[in-house]
Write an enzyme that holds these catalytic residues in place. Structure first.
Site, PDB file in Angstrom:
ATOM      1  CE1 TYR A  52      34.119  11.032 -15.816  1.00  0.00           C
ATOM      2  CE2 TYR A  52      35.262  10.043 -17.141  1.00  0.00           C
ATOM      3  CZ  TYR A  52      35.322   9.999 -16.056  1.00  0.00           C
ATOM      4  OH  TYR A  52      35.971   9.342 -14.748  1.00  0.00           O
ATOM      5  CG  HIS A 118      34.463   7.406 -12.114  1.00  0.00           C
ATOM      6  ND1 HIS A 118      34.485   8.596 -12.265  1.00  0.00           N
ATOM      7  CD2 HIS A 118      33.108   7.321 -11.678  1.00  0.00           C
ATOM      8  CE1 HIS A 118      33.427   9.210 -11.725  1.00  0.00           C
ATOM      9  NE2 HIS A 118      32.545   8.003 -11.564  1.00  0.00           N
ATOM     10  CD  GLU A 129      28.927   8.376 -11.567  1.00  0.00           C
ATOM     11  OE1 GLU A 129      29.915   7.806 -11.669  1.00  0.00           O
ATOM     12  OE2 GLU A 129      30.144   9.518 -12.163  1.00  0.00           O
TER      13      GLU A 129
HETATM   14  N1  UDP Z   1      40.920  14.790 -14.948  1.00  0.00           N
HETATM   15  C1  UDP Z   1      42.447  15.133 -16.054  1.00  0.00           C
HETATM   16  N2  UDP Z   1      43.200  15.857 -16.325  1.00  0.00           N
HETATM   17  C2  UDP Z   1      42.539  17.148 -14.854  1.00  0.00           C
HETATM   18  C3  UDP Z   1      41.442  16.977 -14.421  1.00  0.00           C
HETATM   19  C4  UDP Z   1      40.942  15.759 -13.963  1.00  0.00           C
HETATM   20  O1  UDP Z   1      42.301  14.395 -17.132  1.00  0.00           O
HETATM   21  O2  UDP Z   1      43.138  18.151 -15.322  1.00  0.00           O
HETATM   22  C5  UDP Z   1      40.490  13.985 -15.476  1.00  0.00           C
HETATM   23  C6  UDP Z   1      40.930  12.065 -14.490  1.00  0.00           C
HETATM   24  O3  UDP Z   1      41.053  11.036 -15.451  1.00  0.00           O
HETATM   25  C7  UDP Z   1      40.502  12.329 -13.365  1.00  0.00           C
HETATM   26  C8  UDP Z   1      38.783  12.737 -14.309  1.00  0.00           C
HETATM   27  O4  UDP Z   1      38.834  13.721 -15.343  1.00  0.00           O
HETATM   28  O5  UDP Z   1      40.020  11.379 -12.858  1.00  0.00           O
HETATM   29  C9  UDP Z   1      37.361  13.500 -13.921  1.00  0.00           C
HETATM   30  O6  UDP Z   1      37.734  14.698 -12.782  1.00  0.00           O
HETATM   31  P1  UDP Z   1      36.939  15.113 -11.496  1.00  0.00           P
HETATM   32  O7  UDP Z   1      37.712  16.091 -10.998  1.00  0.00           O
HETATM   33  O8  UDP Z   1      35.478  14.340 -11.776  1.00  0.00           O
HETATM   34  O9  UDP Z   1      38.167  13.870  -9.997  1.00  0.00           O
HETATM   35  P2  UDP Z   1      37.612  12.849  -9.774  1.00  0.00           P
HETATM   36  O10 UDP Z   1      36.374  12.690  -9.232  1.00  0.00           O
HETATM   37  O11 UDP Z   1      38.300  11.248 -10.988  1.00  0.00           O
HETATM   38  O12 UDP Z   1      38.314  12.361  -8.831  1.00  0.00           O
HETATM   39 MG    MG Z   2      34.561  13.456 -10.867  1.00  0.00          MG
END
Ligand code: UDP
Ligand code: MG
Length: 136
Positions: A52, A118, A129
């Site tokens: 991440y 994810h 990834e």
């Molecule tokens: N996440 C979180 N709080 C936030 C935004 C994201 O805990 O305010 C976590 C959530 O599990 C998310 C991951 O961080 O799936 C990665 O964020 P991203 O914006 O990349 O979202 P995704 O691609 O998973 O939709």
């Molecule tokens: Mg993401």
């Protein structure tokens, strides 16, 4: 022209813990995805931090990495026509409360952090990834 590609999917600890991995895999299969490779593993926190890294400046980064490494996950290479976009659509919005009906996050997500799945967000990240988890 066909555009069959691969993307990386993770069934996150909240879903594996609730034994939802079978149901989630069935959703992918029923939506025309092929599961090319899969494995159930648990990450070390340092590995989650590497995975991440794009989020390292975000306020939720530490909690996110602690969470992803908190229990077993199921990691899969999915293949389908336009798989990256198709998987993002099937997953639904990051926040399950905002996710559309019929999406995995709407059905199973608990909260914005415990959102069950994810999926890679671009061609470049899908390659990175997939290599992260499956490069021999
Ligand atoms: N996440 C979180 N709080 C936030 C935004 C994201 O805990 O305010 C976590 C959530 O599990 C998310 C991951 O961080 O799936 C990665 O964020 P991203 O914006 O990349 O979202 P995704 O691609 O998973 O939709
Ligand atoms: Mg993401």
């Amino acid at each position: 022209m066909s555009n069959v590609v691969q993307t990386l999917s993770i069934i996150k600890p909240d879903a594996v813990e609730r034994n939802l991995d079978g149901q989630i895999k069935d959703i992918f299969l029923n939506n025309g995805f092929k599961i090319v490779q899969e494995k159930k593993i648990q990450l070390e926190k340092q590995e989650a931090e590497k995975f991440y890294k794009v989020h390292e400046t975000k306020p939720f980064y530490n909690d996110l990495c602690a969470y992803l490494s908190s229990g077993p996950i199921v990691v899969m290479i999915l293949e389908k026509e336009n798989a990256i976009i198709a998987n993002r659509e099937l997953m639904g919005s990051t926040n399950p409360q905002e996710a559309a009906e019929g999406t995995i996050r709407k059905k199973f997500g608990i909260s914005i952090d415990k959102n069950s799945v994810h999926g890679s967000d671009s061609t470049e990240n899908a390659r990175i990834e997939i290599d992260f988890f499956f490069k021999s």
